[in-house]
Design an enzyme around this catalytic site. Sequence first.
Site, short mmCIF file in Angstrom:
data_model
loop_
_atom_site.label_atom_id
_atom_site.label_comp_id
_atom_site.label_asym_id
_atom_site.label_seq_id
_atom_site.Cartn_x
_atom_site.Cartn_y
_atom_site.Cartn_z
N ILE A 248 73.27 -133.28 42.58
CA ILE A 248 72.95 -133.72 41.22
C ILE A 248 71.95 -134.88 41.22
O ILE A 248 71.38 -135.18 40.17
CB ILE A 248 74.23 -134.17 40.47
CG1 ILE A 248 74.94 -135.31 41.20
CG2 ILE A 248 75.16 -133.00 40.27
CD1 ILE A 248 76.14 -135.87 40.46
N GLU A 253 68.00 -143.49 49.71
CA GLU A 253 69.04 -143.82 50.68
C GLU A 253 70.14 -142.78 50.77
O GLU A 253 70.88 -142.77 51.75
CB GLU A 253 69.68 -145.16 50.34
CG GLU A 253 70.39 -145.18 48.99
CD GLU A 253 71.19 -146.45 48.77
OE1 GLU A 253 71.09 -147.34 49.63
OE2 GLU A 253 71.91 -146.54 47.77
N SER A 254 70.27 -141.90 49.77
CA SER A 254 71.42 -141.00 49.77
C SER A 254 71.12 -139.75 48.96
O SER A 254 70.14 -139.68 48.22
CB SER A 254 72.66 -141.70 49.19
OG SER A 254 72.42 -142.06 47.85
N ASP A 392 69.34 -154.78 43.41
CA ASP A 392 68.49 -153.66 43.01
C ASP A 392 68.83 -153.25 41.58
O ASP A 392 68.86 -152.06 41.25
CB ASP A 392 68.67 -152.47 43.96
CG ASP A 392 67.59 -151.41 43.77
OD1 ASP A 392 66.51 -151.75 43.23
OD2 ASP A 392 67.82 -150.25 44.12
#
Length: 506
Positions: A248, A253-254, A392
């Site tokens: 999704i 980073e992921s 962030d």
Amino acid sequence: MDQIGITAEGPKSPWGATTTKAVSPCSLADVMSEQLAKQLDEESNAFPDSPDVNAALDAGEEPETDCDLMLAQMLQMQFDKEFDTQLRTEEKKLNGDSKLSISFENYRMVHPYEDSDSSEDEVDWQDTRHDPYKADKPTTTPRKGFTGKGKNITTKHDEVVCGRKNTARMDNFAPEINVGDGLGMDLKLSNQVYNSLKQHCHSEQRRSARLHDKKEHSTAEQAVDPRTRLLMYKMVNAGVLENINGCISTGKESVVFHADGGSMEEKAVPDECVLKVFKTTLNEFKNRDKYIKDDYRFKERFSKLNPRKIIRLWAEKEMHNLARMKKADIPCPEVVILKKHILVMSFIGKDHVPAPKLKEAMLGSEDMNRAYYQVLHMMQQLYHECNLVHADLSEYNMLWHQGKVWLIDVSQSIEPNHPHGLEFLFRDCRNVATFFQKGGVSEAMNVYELFNVVSGLQLSGDSEADFLAQIEALEKMNEDHVQRRGKKTYSSTSDGGPPLLHHEDD
């Protein structure tokens, strides 16, 4: 001399009974006579020669089948043609679309193979042993090292000879290297060019093998490596998750997957969950280590030499940060379970549809004002109650769900006593102030006021450079934090001067 009785019986024919001719007895002297031998030789030569079955078949004539020899040759010829047809089919199946082909021509019974579909003028050079268009390879230099005499002498170091030899050596390169038809063009490569091409070929082979190995052992965008896939399967088999639906969201980073929750004995699992799979490759987020190497919680376990261990620490860091935020009642995902570099959390959304980011949410003026004050309150809670700086924070890491703002992506969040903690806080304040000022919130503070309200410090400056200089001065007071294991906190003085630095034991 006694008479010797010799009887002969003709061979039995498969086509019917044959008539046997009785042979009259003769003496041994007649058998040994030369006249009888000549007579037998003349009788044997009187039989007609057997017709050539191959010539008859090639001429298209209908051969006679009365002779057994002719019938056997016809059957053998038909068998050979069927064998060659099957052999050619296997050859085409084996070669496929490959540029390198294997020929079974040596195993064929009939040469050359005649294709009924091709015309007589066409020649299939794949089925011939000698290609007339193939360039001749350069001749080798004899053992003495030179050829010719006098002025016409040519040594093995001749530029033309060496150039042609180097061109021929390119055939030994790897198949994936396209070298072209250098011999056909009479290409002459110098030693320097050939050595450069050879080195490039070897480096490309090593690079290809390295990329293949990295692809098998790394998590890339919208894909997982076999180890990660095995961990996800184990979660489903253990009943923690019912099934994994799909990707999704992706980031630097992921990779985030949606899943249906299962059940656990120690805690309840939400109906909808997300799997945050941290990427095991550092190509897109190479400066990840600066967020974690100076964090006293993970400093002793940090190792820049092992990317997988860094990723596990990164996932563990987000789990601890989410636990602090949940304890302070800050709206954020709830951690379900952590397995190495896979973090399972509650899903922010409904019916497989994720909540929109604050950047994408269509908010009215009233909702925008409420969102601004809510974000301001959450930043103060993060700094004072959770002892964290998001590092962030922007409209891309805040979701709008059920009429309020949810914070996500806190894996890079650090503590204020981090050597760059105040710099990251100033950057977060600048992102938040810019977004809400552009969103039409009239009461939105500027970046300097927001920084002082969130941090509790009383810094002032005429420009951003002066403000950042004061922040760097405060960070220099805390630079020994990397060498010591003591935990330090900032506090402001009563007279409005620079903040004091207090030491607290772990």
